[in-house]
Design a protein around this motif. Structure first.
Motif, mmCIF file in Angstrom:
data_model
loop_
_atom_site.group_PDB
_atom_site.id
_atom_site.type_symbol
_atom_site.label_atom_id
_atom_site.label_comp_id
_atom_site.label_asym_id
_atom_site.label_seq_id
_atom_site.Cartn_x
_atom_site.Cartn_y
_atom_site.Cartn_z
ATOM 1 N N THR A 30 -1.841 59.090 32.396
ATOM 2 C CA THR A 30 -1.947 60.183 31.302
ATOM 3 C C THR A 30 -0.474 60.490 30.665
ATOM 4 O O THR A 30 -0.516 61.110 29.630
ATOM 5 C CB THR A 30 -2.421 61.574 31.836
ATOM 6 O OG1 THR A 30 -1.762 61.927 32.759
ATOM 7 C CG2 THR A 30 -4.000 61.168 32.235
ATOM 8 N N LYS A 31 0.447 60.491 31.418
ATOM 9 C CA LYS A 31 1.881 60.857 30.867
ATOM 10 C C LYS A 31 2.604 59.397 30.522
ATOM 11 O O LYS A 31 3.996 59.600 30.453
ATOM 12 C CB LYS A 31 2.572 61.390 32.231
ATOM 13 C CG LYS A 31 1.678 62.478 32.829
ATOM 14 C CD LYS A 31 1.654 64.003 32.064
ATOM 15 C CE LYS A 31 0.661 64.762 32.852
ATOM 16 N NZ LYS A 31 0.283 65.687 31.564
ATOM 17 N N GLY A 32 2.153 58.522 30.553
ATOM 18 C CA GLY A 32 3.049 57.283 29.915
ATOM 19 C C GLY A 32 2.799 56.090 31.118
ATOM 20 O O GLY A 32 1.881 55.391 31.043
ATOM 21 N N GLY A 33 3.723 56.015 32.200
ATOM 22 C CA GLY A 33 3.545 54.958 32.749
ATOM 23 C C GLY A 33 4.452 53.699 32.315
ATOM 24 O O GLY A 33 5.497 53.380 32.872
ATOM 25 N N GLY A 34 4.132 53.277 31.106
ATOM 26 C CA GLY A 34 5.305 52.302 30.424
ATOM 27 C C GLY A 34 6.119 53.424 29.769
ATOM 28 O O GLY A 34 5.935 54.607 29.730
ATOM 29 N N HIS A 35 7.209 52.649 28.749
ATOM 30 C CA HIS A 35 8.014 53.452 28.258
ATOM 31 C C HIS A 35 7.779 53.948 26.857
ATOM 32 O O HIS A 35 6.911 53.482 26.445
ATOM 33 C CB HIS A 35 9.460 52.585 28.307
ATOM 34 C CG HIS A 35 9.101 51.239 27.540
ATOM 35 N ND1 HIS A 35 8.602 50.434 28.147
ATOM 36 C CD2 HIS A 35 9.541 51.067 26.277
ATOM 37 C CE1 HIS A 35 8.508 49.376 27.301
ATOM 38 N NE2 HIS A 35 9.077 49.808 25.900
ATOM 39 N N GLY A 36 8.589 55.161 26.514
ATOM 40 C CA GLY A 36 8.144 55.315 25.066
ATOM 41 C C GLY A 36 7.473 56.410 24.969
ATOM 42 O O GLY A 36 6.688 56.829 25.823
ATOM 43 N N ASP A 37 7.267 57.224 23.667
ATOM 44 C CA ASP A 37 6.384 58.082 23.253
ATOM 45 C C ASP A 37 5.020 57.609 23.002
ATOM 46 O O ASP A 37 5.034 57.164 21.844
ATOM 47 C CB ASP A 37 7.050 58.686 21.990
ATOM 48 C CG ASP A 37 7.659 59.976 22.592
ATOM 49 O OD1 ASP A 37 7.438 60.726 23.385
ATOM 50 O OD2 ASP A 37 8.589 60.752 21.899
ATOM 51 N N TYR A 38 4.265 57.368 24.028
ATOM 52 C CA TYR A 38 2.641 56.886 23.744
ATOM 53 C C TYR A 38 1.858 57.654 24.427
ATOM 54 O O TYR A 38 2.326 58.124 25.634
ATOM 55 C CB TYR A 38 2.520 55.483 23.749
ATOM 56 C CG TYR A 38 2.629 54.900 25.271
ATOM 57 C CD1 TYR A 38 1.275 54.580 25.748
ATOM 58 C CD2 TYR A 38 3.675 54.754 25.878
ATOM 59 C CE1 TYR A 38 1.075 54.190 26.814
ATOM 60 C CE2 TYR A 38 3.557 54.003 27.304
ATOM 61 C CZ TYR A 38 2.169 53.943 27.680
ATOM 62 O OH TYR A 38 2.034 53.466 29.070
ATOM 63 N N HIS A 39 0.604 57.597 24.200
ATOM 64 C CA HIS A 39 -0.442 58.046 25.121
ATOM 65 C C HIS A 39 -1.624 56.930 25.102
ATOM 66 O O HIS A 39 -1.940 56.466 24.031
ATOM 67 C CB HIS A 39 -1.060 59.361 24.523
ATOM 68 C CG HIS A 39 -0.269 60.494 25.040
ATOM 69 N ND1 HIS A 39 -0.245 60.820 26.126
ATOM 70 C CD2 HIS A 39 0.600 61.386 24.164
ATOM 71 C CE1 HIS A 39 0.755 62.017 26.462
ATOM 72 N NE2 HIS A 39 1.113 62.109 25.130
ATOM 73 N N MET A 40 -2.297 56.698 26.147
ATOM 74 C CA MET A 40 -3.540 56.203 26.016
ATOM 75 C C MET A 40 -4.589 57.241 25.980
ATOM 76 O O MET A 40 -4.345 58.313 26.513
ATOM 77 C CB MET A 40 -3.800 55.214 27.267
ATOM 78 C CG MET A 40 -3.050 54.027 27.373
ATOM 79 S SD MET A 40 -3.390 53.066 28.742
ATOM 80 C CE MET A 40 -2.366 53.965 30.182
ATOM 81 N N GLY A 50 3.208 45.719 28.979
ATOM 82 C CA GLY A 50 2.336 45.337 27.790
ATOM 83 C C GLY A 50 1.617 46.576 27.554
ATOM 84 O O GLY A 50 1.383 46.609 26.096
ATOM 85 N N ILE A 51 1.220 47.379 28.108
ATOM 86 C CA ILE A 51 0.378 48.777 27.454
ATOM 87 C C ILE A 51 1.251 49.543 26.528
ATOM 88 O O ILE A 51 0.989 49.863 25.626
ATOM 89 C CB ILE A 51 -0.016 49.334 28.597
ATOM 90 C CG1 ILE A 51 -1.211 48.744 29.512
ATOM 91 C CG2 ILE A 51 -0.563 50.825 28.099
ATOM 92 C CD1 ILE A 51 -1.795 49.333 30.819
ATOM 93 N N SER A 52 2.601 49.640 26.926
ATOM 94 C CA SER A 52 3.326 50.166 25.869
ATOM 95 C C SER A 52 3.550 49.528 24.757
ATOM 96 O O SER A 52 3.371 50.073 23.632
ATOM 97 C CB SER A 52 4.862 50.527 26.692
ATOM 98 O OG SER A 52 5.715 50.709 25.937
#
Lengths: 355, 186
Positions: A128-138, A91-93
């Motif tokens: 910090t490095k993702g967790g979910g898939h794809g190029d994203y940052h929180m 969900g975050i991704s």
């Protein structure tokens, strides 16, 4: 001065949510963060501000409820602890891909898997490095006190809406469970106007339809979207780096630590200074974006850095990237819910940096 | 001043609430405070402990390994924490159920028979306040008034009628606390 209270970190998050004018909290209980929802249930926020409190059927449901509420422009949040946060990662991704604002609180416990219910900082990579898939940052905020648990809920929503991006408050079992004095900020009324052009407010005849999605089957368009995200993350790096320094002015050695480890290291700095060692502490407040530039500057005059975290060595990778070989960088940290004492950190400092 | 305290005993003895009242009392004196409980399965019927720090300065680590004072309410906790009191520090314990008494000679040791006393006055629920009263007597940075103010602040109004009984228990603790010497006991 605001109202002064003695609160647990988790309770401070809950009270701050009501005061920050949050529209909805969706959650699912898990130790050591269950006090967030327990406090909200006792406070009955629907009576205070009209805020929705809902215990979802699972963590996955909760994060997708956040997605739904956030796409209408509402301030929505959820909280959990490590295994529950793993469930929320898809969900975050999607939230990051759809550029939706929200705040997610992780009161970290030991892992992997179900791990343990005791404190840990082993979710640094995930946050910090993702967790979910794809190029994203929180955007990741790391509170080190009950006061910051409260303040960062408000700051988190400011940043989430400024960048239309999920913000994570990466806490731990120590900060969540401990009680300290907290000065509560004055309540902000809930927002009643939702007129930004991305918010789904119900199409009217006089405007174009709006779409909130993370999907684009046209690769060229998707790449453009990725580039827009990259530009956004660059802006965060330029404008949102936050850190605190403690006795760094004349330091020859430096601890780098966040959250509860930063508190522990402060005491170690005091003990080490009494023994004549010139040690300082840099506490990253934002873990993404990371205070790399400042660390790189400091590295010029440091004899060594000890990265202290309750894990097997995760943040140390960011420290090493920042320092880029200028000085020695070592890691120390307990795991599995064990917590290092200030004296143990001192021993590690003596063993890894002084010898 | 800076006072780092461990309070340890069985779950259900009021260890965590004693710590909370102590922390609130510190706030009444404008001190910085932290309250860090042991949490988790060990609290169910097992041992419970809480670290309370009261300080005039900003508190650094809420996690500490060496304490200025230890308030000990069972044998397991005595075994675990006696050696963690800094030299010159204070150990206050209830003798109820204690078979191996403290052995250190480099710290100040006091006894408070709070369990026996609370049974005698037929109010077991004020047990922890008798212990806290004993602690107050031994430390001069907190006064009885601060604790009563702390109780007023920490208890919801519907429980305020209990404050008087708690204040009485604090006074009992102040009166019955007595020194103990490991050296003399040998």
């Amino acid at each position: 001065m605001g109202e002064l209270k003695l609160m647990k970190g988790n309770e401070a998050v809950a009270e701050a949510a009501i005061r920050a004018g949050v529209d909805a909290y969706f959650g699912y209980p898990i130790t050591p963060q269950s006090e967030v929802m327990e406090y909200l249930a006792a406070e009955q926020p629907h009576k205070r501000t009209g805020m929705v409190l809902l215990q979802a059927e699972s963590e996955i449901a909760a994060i997708n409820m956040v997605y739904g509420a956030a796409s209408t422009g509402k301030k929505a949040m959820t909280s959990s602890s490590s295994p529950g946060i793993s469930l929320k990662m898809e969900g975050i991704s999607y939230l990051a891909g759809a550029e939706l604002p929200c705040v997610v609180v992780n009161v970290v416990r030991g892992g992997p898997g179900l791990g343990t219910i005791q404190p840990s900082q082993a979710d640094y990579f995930q946050a910090t490095k993702g967790g979910g898939h794809g190029d994203y940052h929180m955007l990741v905020l790391a509170p080190a006190s009950v006061q910051e648990m409260s303040d960062f809920v408000k700051l988190g929503f400011d940043l989430a809406f400024k960048y239309r991006n999920p913000v994570m408050i990466l806490s731990d079992g120590v900060i969540g469970q401990m009680m300290e004095k907290v000065e509560l900020f004055d309540p902000i009324p809930r927002c009643t106007e939702f007129n930004e052009e991305w918010m789904l407010t119900g199409k009217t005849a006089d405007r174009e339809k709006r779409v909130v999605t993370s999907l684009d089957l046209d690769s060229a368009k998707m790449e453009k979207h990725n580039l827009d995200l990259v530009a956004k993350y660059k802006k965060m790096q330029e404008n949102e780096v936050r850190y605190e320094e403690f006795q760094v002015e004349d330091a020859e050695y430096l601890f780098v630590a966040y959250g509860c480890s930063a508190r522990i290291c402060q005491k170690t700095v005091k003990i080490a200074r009494e023994m004549g060692h010139k040690v300082g502490l840099l506490r990253p407040i934002t873990l993404y974006p990371y205070p790399s530039k400042r660390l790189n500057e400091l590295a010029d005059r440091l004899k060594g850095i000890l990265s202290v975290e309750l894990n097997s060595g995760q943040m140390i990778e960011d420290v090493k990237l920042a320092v880029n070989g200028k000085t020695k960088v070592e890691h120390y940290g307990r795991m599995g819910g064990m917590i290092h004492s200030p004296e143990q950190v001192l021993c590690a400092f003596e063993e890894f940096l002084l010898k | 001043m800076n006072e780092e305290i461990i309070i340890a005993g069985f779950g259900g003895q009021g260890v965590l609430s004693m710590g909370k009242i102590l922390a609130y009392s510190g706030i009444m004196r404008n001190l910085e405070v932290s309250w860090m409980p042991s949490y988790g399965p060990e609290m169910r019927g097992g041992t419970a402990n809480v670290t309370v720090i009261l300080s005039e300065e900003r508190i650094s680590s809420p996690i500490i390994n060496i304490f200025d004072s230890a308030i000990i309410l069972n044998q397991q906790s005595l075994d675990k924490f006696e050696r963690k009191v800094r030299p010159g520090g204070l150990l206050l314990y209830d003798t109820n159920g204690i078979t191996r008494h403290p052995e250190r000679t480099d710290i100040d040791i006091y006894q408070v028979e709070a369990a026996a006393e609370s049974a005698r006055i037929d109010n077991l629920r004020v047990f922890n306040m008798i212990v806290l009263g004993a602690y107050l007597k031994l430390k001069d940075f907190l006064k009885l008034e601060h604790v009563i103010e702390g109780l007023e602040k920490s208890l919801p109004p519907r429980y305020h009628h209990l404050i008087e009984a708690n204040a009485d228990a604090l006074k009992i603790g102040m009166n019955i606390v007595k020194p103990y010497s490991a050296e003399l006991a040998k």
